[in-house]
Scaffold this motif. Sequence first.
Motif, PDB file in Angstrom:
ATOM      1  N   VAL A   1       2.561   3.931  -8.986  1.00 16.62           N
ATOM      2  CA  VAL A   1       1.243   3.473  -8.873  1.00 16.62           C
ATOM      3  C   VAL A   1       0.939   2.119  -9.456  1.00 16.62           C
ATOM      4  O   VAL A   1       0.117   1.353  -9.477  1.00 16.62           O
ATOM      5  CB  VAL A   1       0.385   4.472  -9.928  1.00 16.62           C
TER       6      VAL A   1
ATOM      7  N   ALA B   1       0.847  -1.065  -0.056  1.00 19.47           N
ATOM      8  CA  ALA B   1      -0.074  -0.101   0.009  1.00 19.47           C
ATOM      9  C   ALA B   1       0.910   1.113  -0.027  1.00 19.47           C
ATOM     10  O   ALA B   1       0.349   2.268  -0.449  1.00 19.47           O
ATOM     11  CB  ALA B   1      -1.038  -0.206   1.248  1.00 19.47           C
ATOM     12  N   ASP B   2       2.036   1.121   0.603  1.00 20.41           N
ATOM     13  CA  ASP B   2       2.904   2.448   0.499  1.00 20.41           C
ATOM     14  C   ASP B   2       3.748   2.545  -0.682  1.00 20.41           C
ATOM     15  O   ASP B   2       4.585   3.407  -0.400  1.00 20.41           O
ATOM     16  CB  ASP B   2       3.570   2.331   2.034  1.00 20.41           C
ATOM     17  N   VAL B   3       3.881   1.728  -1.730  1.00 22.95           N
ATOM     18  CA  VAL B   3       4.684   1.810  -2.703  1.00 22.95           C
ATOM     19  C   VAL B   3       4.354   3.021  -3.526  1.00 22.95           C
ATOM     20  O   VAL B   3       3.172   3.416  -3.795  1.00 22.95           O
ATOM     21  CB  VAL B   3       4.664   0.634  -3.734  1.00 22.95           C
ATOM     22  N   SER B   4       5.520   3.786  -3.760  1.00 21.96           N
ATOM     23  CA  SER B   4       4.885   5.131  -4.513  1.00 21.96           C
ATOM     24  C   SER B   4       4.656   4.941  -5.859  1.00 21.96           C
ATOM     25  O   SER B   4       3.983   5.699  -6.482  1.00 21.96           O
ATOM     26  CB  SER B   4       6.401   5.934  -4.487  1.00 21.96           C
TER      27      SER B   4
ATOM     28  N   PRO C   1     -10.171   9.685 -16.165  1.00 17.51           N
ATOM     29  CA  PRO C   1      -9.373  10.705 -15.061  1.00 17.51           C
ATOM     30  C   PRO C   1     -10.075  10.254 -13.565  1.00 17.51           C
ATOM     31  O   PRO C   1     -11.292  10.099 -13.787  1.00 17.51           O
ATOM     32  CB  PRO C   1      -9.654  12.150 -15.554  1.00 17.51           C
ATOM     33  N   ALA C   2      -9.503  10.501 -12.861  1.00 24.11           N
ATOM     34  CA  ALA C   2      -9.834  10.142 -11.556  1.00 24.11           C
ATOM     35  C   ALA C   2     -11.019  10.995 -10.874  1.00 24.11           C
ATOM     36  O   ALA C   2     -11.890  10.490 -10.237  1.00 24.11           O
ATOM     37  CB  ALA C   2      -8.498  10.248 -10.554  1.00 24.11           C
ATOM     38  N   LYS C   3     -11.216  12.080 -11.569  1.00 21.28           N
ATOM     39  CA  LYS C   3     -12.162  12.799 -11.009  1.00 21.28           C
ATOM     40  C   LYS C   3     -13.690  12.566 -11.608  1.00 21.28           C
ATOM     41  O   LYS C   3     -14.571  12.876 -11.020  1.00 21.28           O
ATOM     42  CB  LYS C   3     -12.004  14.270 -11.343  1.00 21.28           C
TER      43      LYS C   3
ATOM     44  N   VAL D   1      -8.902   0.410  -1.225  1.00 22.08           N
ATOM     45  CA  VAL D   1      -9.997  -0.501  -0.715  1.00 22.08           C
ATOM     46  C   VAL D   1     -11.177   0.012  -1.568  1.00 22.08           C
ATOM     47  O   VAL D   1     -11.668   1.197  -1.643  1.00 22.08           O
ATOM     48  CB  VAL D   1     -10.029  -0.146   0.714  1.00 22.08           C
TER      49      VAL D   1
ATOM     50  N   GLY E   1     -20.412   6.166  -0.864  1.00 20.47           N
ATOM     51  CA  GLY E   1     -19.216   6.606  -1.194  1.00 20.47           C
ATOM     52  C   GLY E   1     -18.944   7.051  -2.604  1.00 20.47           C
ATOM     53  O   GLY E   1     -17.956   7.554  -3.115  1.00 20.47           O
TER      54      GLY E   1
ATOM     55  N   GLU F   1     -16.207   7.968 -10.118  1.00 25.56           N
ATOM     56  CA  GLU F   1     -17.710   7.469  -9.702  1.00 25.56           C
ATOM     57  C   GLU F   1     -18.425   7.467 -10.895  1.00 25.56           C
ATOM     58  O   GLU F   1     -19.497   6.644 -10.639  1.00 25.56           O
ATOM     59  CB  GLU F   1     -18.381   8.608  -8.720  1.00 25.56           C
TER      60      GLU F   1
ATOM     61  N   PHE G   1     -20.196  12.713  -5.511  1.00 26.83           N
ATOM     62  CA  PHE G   1     -20.115  13.480  -6.667  1.00 26.83           C
ATOM     63  C   PHE G   1     -21.047  12.904  -7.546  1.00 26.83           C
ATOM     64  O   PHE G   1     -21.810  13.668  -8.425  1.00 26.83           O
ATOM     65  CB  PHE G   1     -18.962  13.511  -7.424  1.00 26.83           C
TER      66      PHE G   1
ATOM     67  N   PRO H   1     -15.338  -1.640  -2.497  1.00 30.63           N
ATOM     68  CA  PRO H   1     -16.299  -2.710  -2.000  1.00 30.63           C
ATOM     69  C   PRO H   1     -16.293  -3.897  -3.003  1.00 30.63           C
ATOM     70  O   PRO H   1     -17.268  -5.106  -2.885  1.00 30.63           O
ATOM     71  CB  PRO H   1     -17.755  -2.020  -1.923  1.00 30.63           C
TER      72      PRO H   1
ATOM     73  N   ARG I   1       1.305  -0.339  -6.732  1.00 30.32           N
ATOM     74  CA  ARG I   1       0.807  -0.465  -5.467  1.00 30.32           C
ATOM     75  C   ARG I   1      -0.597  -1.163  -5.368  1.00 30.32           C
ATOM     76  O   ARG I   1      -1.203  -1.690  -6.138  1.00 30.32           O
ATOM     77  CB  ARG I   1       0.424   1.007  -5.233  1.00 30.32           C
TER      78      ARG I   1
END
Lengths: 683, 242
Positions: free
Chosen positions: A103, A98-101, A149-151, A110, A167, A154, A170, A112, A106
Amino acid sequence: MKNNLHALWQLFFGDSARAFGSASVILLVLLAVAPAKNHFSQWRHYQKQYLHLIRGRADAVTLERHFQGGIQQIWIPEQQVTDRCTTCHLGMKEASLADVSSVAFREHPVIPHKLTEFGCTTCHRGQGAATTVEEAHSATEQWEQPLLPAKYIEAGCGQCHLENQTGTPFLNQGRQLIVSYGCTHCHTIKQGDGTYVTPDDDPPSLKHIADKTTREWVYAWIKDPQAYAGTATMPNYHLSDDDARDVSAFILAQSTPLEPPLQPVKADTKTPADPAAGTSLYGQSFCASCHAMQNAAGMMVGGNVGPELTGIGTKAKPEWLQDWVANPNHYDPGTMMPHYRFDAAQVATLTGFLESKVEPDFVANVHLDAATPEQVEHGKRLAVENGCASCHEINGIKKPENFAPELSRIGSKPLNQLIFVEGVEHSLPGYVAGKVRNPRAFGPSLKMPQFKFTPQQIDAITTALLALTDRAQSQPPTMRIASVQQSKYQPAGNAGQLMGDLRCFTCHMINGHGGDMAPDLTWEGTAVQREWLTQFLKNPETLRPALIRRMPKFNLRDAEINTLADYMMTVYQTPEFDRDSLPVSQFNPAQVEQGRQLFYSKFACQSCHIADYKNDKGYIGPALAATGKRFNAAWVYYWLKDPQALRPGTIEPNQHMTDDEARALTAFLMSLKSGGAQGAMKK
Amino acid sequence: MKPLLIAVYAATLLMAGCSRKSNQPAPLQSTATGTAIVESSGGKQIGYAGMLLDQPVVVQVNDASGNGVAGTAVYFSGPAGVSFAPAAALTDSSGQVTSTVELGQQAGRYKIVASTRDKSGKAIDLSLDEIALGYQQTVGAQLNTQYCVRCHDPESTPQRVSNMDNLSVKPHPFTEGDTLNKMSDADLVAIISHGGPALNKSPQMPPWGYTLSKSDIAALVSYIRAVADPPYQAGGLVYAQK
């Protein structure tokens, strides 16, 4: 030159031995190309890097055991998923990474869902079968769906989840905006489950508009609706002065007088005997639960269910205000506004109060000559062209069908079917956001009007639209989580008519029909005592000190109150238990005392509730000082045992009480009979 | 010799293409310089991965006596994926520059830098932290708003009156890392699930384990970790410029 070539030829193919040797070498090289290509391929490079990374870590052995070389693939035929992303994204399931820089390696954040059940491209898009970074992530000539893109991520959820989810704030917001700004008056949106998105902005009918307002006001409004009220949802059509002149001419010309006609305003309501009377009646009637108004300090105070009233005196004619306050059904039978039972004096007071709320600047610079028939005719043409009747009822113009393109699959629209312009990113999200942001940038002759959205709202709407994909339409129905649809429930008889007239359903939900501004009343008859209910309807007290929205005082007549109370007490009953099954007479003082202890110590209920106005202060939940007068003991008991069972979604925590504890607390709460409608809320 | 030159040239081009220069627009012409750059507002916001921050970032360039200096160029920069609009601007009459910020695509903490130059041309930097929530923390944030915030946040809004003053034992806002970072994940889960008494604390902290699911509570914990200030050591990745 020629000599040199000849010498070369001689060198390699001069005799049969040389020729054979050379040919073999060439063949070998050719044979090696495929494996070499494979060997030097990008994904191998990533797998090597990954191995290098994990070998340096404390849990190298475990990680190496999980590692599988070669092309990896998640194959889910029924969802059309063939995703090779995990060939390079090797740490997706490794919690310790989880802490690997990078992407690439990594752990997946989390969520569902399991990767193996949904794949990657279902949410992220991109080309699942590709094995190079470029082809998998970016748009190529054969593949138009680059990574989302991440934004807008959802949008992935929204393909299956038609309901509001915790969750996906947006997506929820975007869908809400689409509904409340009435996008679907013009654009059809059919969701994957076959339901249609329906608007709830409730644009007014213009059939009698001349009774309500002036041509000057209409002109100023169409030029810039938000200049009148920042919260107005009507968009701006950027009409020229001449076009606005003609549209206002037509709108006024098509208007017919109401039947029966408006009455002239009797006394001079504008100069009331008691200037404070209007303010206090406005307050007592809790108009602010739904309407906002700027106060003396310039702050906007009130709800957004009805229109803002800061400049209502400039907008509405006095005789219309008088008629509307007396009974809004006369002008608009479909309005969400309740029919208050004001007497003539109260109507005059409120009319005068509203008349005094003016914004003269709004129409100060509007000077219109009497309209000519040509102007009216031209105005009508403009009204048809701009689709005014998609939202408003207008005499002489039918609501156009499919006025704007259907958006049910906009989230999968091929780019080659879209026309891009300068300044709009060449991608689907870029196109959709660009259209929402500034539709006229795509061509001055385009009809879509200009909405006023913040950049954040534009992102939210774009997210909701991008969820409308081919996948959302075509996937197996079992994948879909339906949205909560309103039921068609209507109460019957006199009570039903009364509840319609009072617009109870604007705020309250009953049997799956209605608003969510006030408590669900489906089981109100089990919960409360008749005495309390009649008192409350006569004079609603404040049940929740911390809420701004309050139940209005409708000034109901006794007979009306009886009709409502009778109906609610008989019909709105839970089938789960009998409201009379726990008579208060069973409780003894020891139980009451035990309950008091539990209330103040073990369960610390006073954190959120007031049992005693002198000492308790908590005000998240309703005050309980009059529980013994308000509720039935059985309801209190079952509520304490499992609040969510009686009202799904309530924030009261389930304290997992034993039966004894719940009974003792019920005994204590039912012993609280202080206060009541008046007096208790002096603080 | 020639191939070597070409290779060097190509490499330079490549590097120029790769290192995100897009955040670094053409230099602006300052008409004045200050001696310090300070935050006016917009730091330590809790935003969402890949999205615009709710509030713009506002910084101010001051002179030696602490007054705003107009006409000074301020440049914003951040780790890869963070974008600013505008990325560079001259300070206004009160010495301020306002920029809206879109965070990178990954959840974590982003260090962004506002930078100006003093009289001698030396760069003066101001570093601000912004938080980007991922999916699980977003769930936590929503649950927090619904269930917890009225007791745990002393601030009131028009929609939501804080209940903190009504409690005899004061809870901590979840941003208070000094207290919350000392609690283990297990302790957090315990107090949220079973209420204050689980850790010998006040029952005014109610139990949520029979109302919220296990994954809801895990989401709340991950939110609490993400927003802690000072940061929780294992609270996730920190993105800063290389």
